[in-house]
Design an enzyme around this catalytic site. Sequence first.
Site, PDB file in Angstrom:
ATOM      1  N   HIS A  73      10.277  30.637 -23.323  1.00  0.00           N
ATOM      2  CA  HIS A  73       8.657  31.054 -23.502  1.00  0.00           C
ATOM      3  C   HIS A  73       7.705  29.757 -23.713  1.00  0.00           C
ATOM      4  O   HIS A  73       8.412  29.033 -24.696  1.00  0.00           O
ATOM      5  CB  HIS A  73       9.531  32.107 -24.769  1.00  0.00           C
ATOM      6  N   TYR A 202       4.122  39.059 -33.021  1.00  0.00           N
ATOM      7  CA  TYR A 202       3.841  38.792 -33.907  1.00  0.00           C
ATOM      8  C   TYR A 202       3.090  40.059 -34.529  1.00  0.00           C
ATOM      9  O   TYR A 202       1.906  39.537 -34.163  1.00  0.00           O
ATOM     10  CB  TYR A 202       3.920  37.700 -34.638  1.00  0.00           C
ATOM     11  N   PRO A 294      14.541  36.274 -40.986  1.00  0.00           N
ATOM     12  CA  PRO A 294      14.290  36.272 -39.123  1.00  0.00           C
ATOM     13  C   PRO A 294      13.025  35.564 -38.538  1.00  0.00           C
ATOM     14  O   PRO A 294      12.890  35.542 -37.492  1.00  0.00           O
ATOM     15  CB  PRO A 294      14.530  37.419 -39.082  1.00  0.00           C
ATOM     16  N   LYS A 298      15.124  30.766 -37.050  1.00  0.00           N
ATOM     17  CA  LYS A 298      15.379  29.879 -37.847  1.00  0.00           C
ATOM     18  C   LYS A 298      17.212  29.908 -37.786  1.00  0.00           C
ATOM     19  O   LYS A 298      17.299  28.322 -37.490  1.00  0.00           O
ATOM     20  CB  LYS A 298      14.740  29.109 -38.708  1.00  0.00           C
ATOM     21  N   TYR A 386       7.324  26.494 -35.234  1.00  0.00           N
ATOM     22  CA  TYR A 386       8.289  27.428 -34.794  1.00  0.00           C
ATOM     23  C   TYR A 386       9.232  26.608 -33.230  1.00  0.00           C
ATOM     24  O   TYR A 386      10.424  27.342 -33.314  1.00  0.00           O
ATOM     25  CB  TYR A 386       7.294  28.463 -33.541  1.00  0.00           C
TER      26      TYR A 386
END
Length: 392
Positions: A73, A202, A294, A298, A386
């Site tokens: 991704h 998200y 979560p 990580k 990220y």
Amino acid sequence: MPRTTVGIIGAGPAGLLLSHLLHRQGIDSTVLERRSRDHVEHRQRAGILEQGTVDVLRASGAAARMDRQGLEHHGIELRFDRRSHRIDFPSRAGGRSVMVYAQTEVVKDLIALRRQDGGTVLFEAEALSVDGARTEHPSIRYRHQGAEHTLDCAYVVACDGFHGIGRRSVPEGGLTVVERDYPFSWLGILADVPPSCEELIYAHHERGFALHSMRSPRVSRLYLQVDPEDTTGDWPDERIWGELETRLAIDGDWTLRRGPITEKSITPMRSFVSEPMRHGRLFLAGDAAHIVPPTGAKGLNLAVADVTLLAQALTRHQAHGDESGLDAYSETALRRVWRAEHFSYTMTTLLHADPAETAFDRALRLSQLRYLASSAAASASLAENYVGFTED
């Protein structure tokens, strides 16, 4: 009495990867896992691998199936105010990306490698105590096949999670613990339906957070912010799909695909750090030392970073008698841990609806979301964290 150089408690990805990395350097280890192999290979966990984690798996020869089946991704989608905003990773984070590949599959791959290499992994072997951590010969007392045994070690590494015996074996006063609980939990589902998106979504909504992820091209993984007192029984399938549709909705051509829900679970949200990550010859790694909510994806990546660092330090000590890496392990690992803790906290508080927040708090959150969506600098910070920020 059985002996090994490194006794490892826990056959999750951290313990198995450490054993694999040590084997490649000619260092023997024994892994003790209280659960059955079937249980370990089927427990569902997060599945977002940072670029650094992918690199470690590839360099160690553990990525063949990941490279065939994993989904690379190059960004994520932020949704709020019924609008969608994409954060591109390669252009914002030096060409790096992430891989969607379930932790379950990482564990299966590592177990297969340890068996192929003749490694010692004892399932249904419950560690009862770690003794003599301050001596040159620590040991693990454990129960296996109805009898108690003692494993003599040169080092012990606890990769046995938040509730494991490893951290609890440190004498009172030997650790400083800091933690934070959040006023919400996550309801996670697996559904036999192709994902409705190409990249993770998200979503912030006044009713709460939602996340659309995937396990494979045919299986979707989705999450909803729920009340900490909720149970899975409070969430029948129709209610789940309806709430997901509401929170993920945008003004545009997008439809949430529905399918049979095969698994439901509720996870509390917690931040937790235990310092230091070493007590004599007992080392803590992964969830035994730290937990992140979560939202930032990580947890698994921190565990991989811990044991990669520890494997390098143990190799230097065994090969050259150099203890500097072992002495620096806790301080070095914790720098990365606290960076990830901050990022996960930021993502969590930014995207979730807090039951106690004021109108002022909500306005600040929306301002920050708009800033992330419109500022190259802000989105670069998110992307860099990220995919996995390192100081090197």
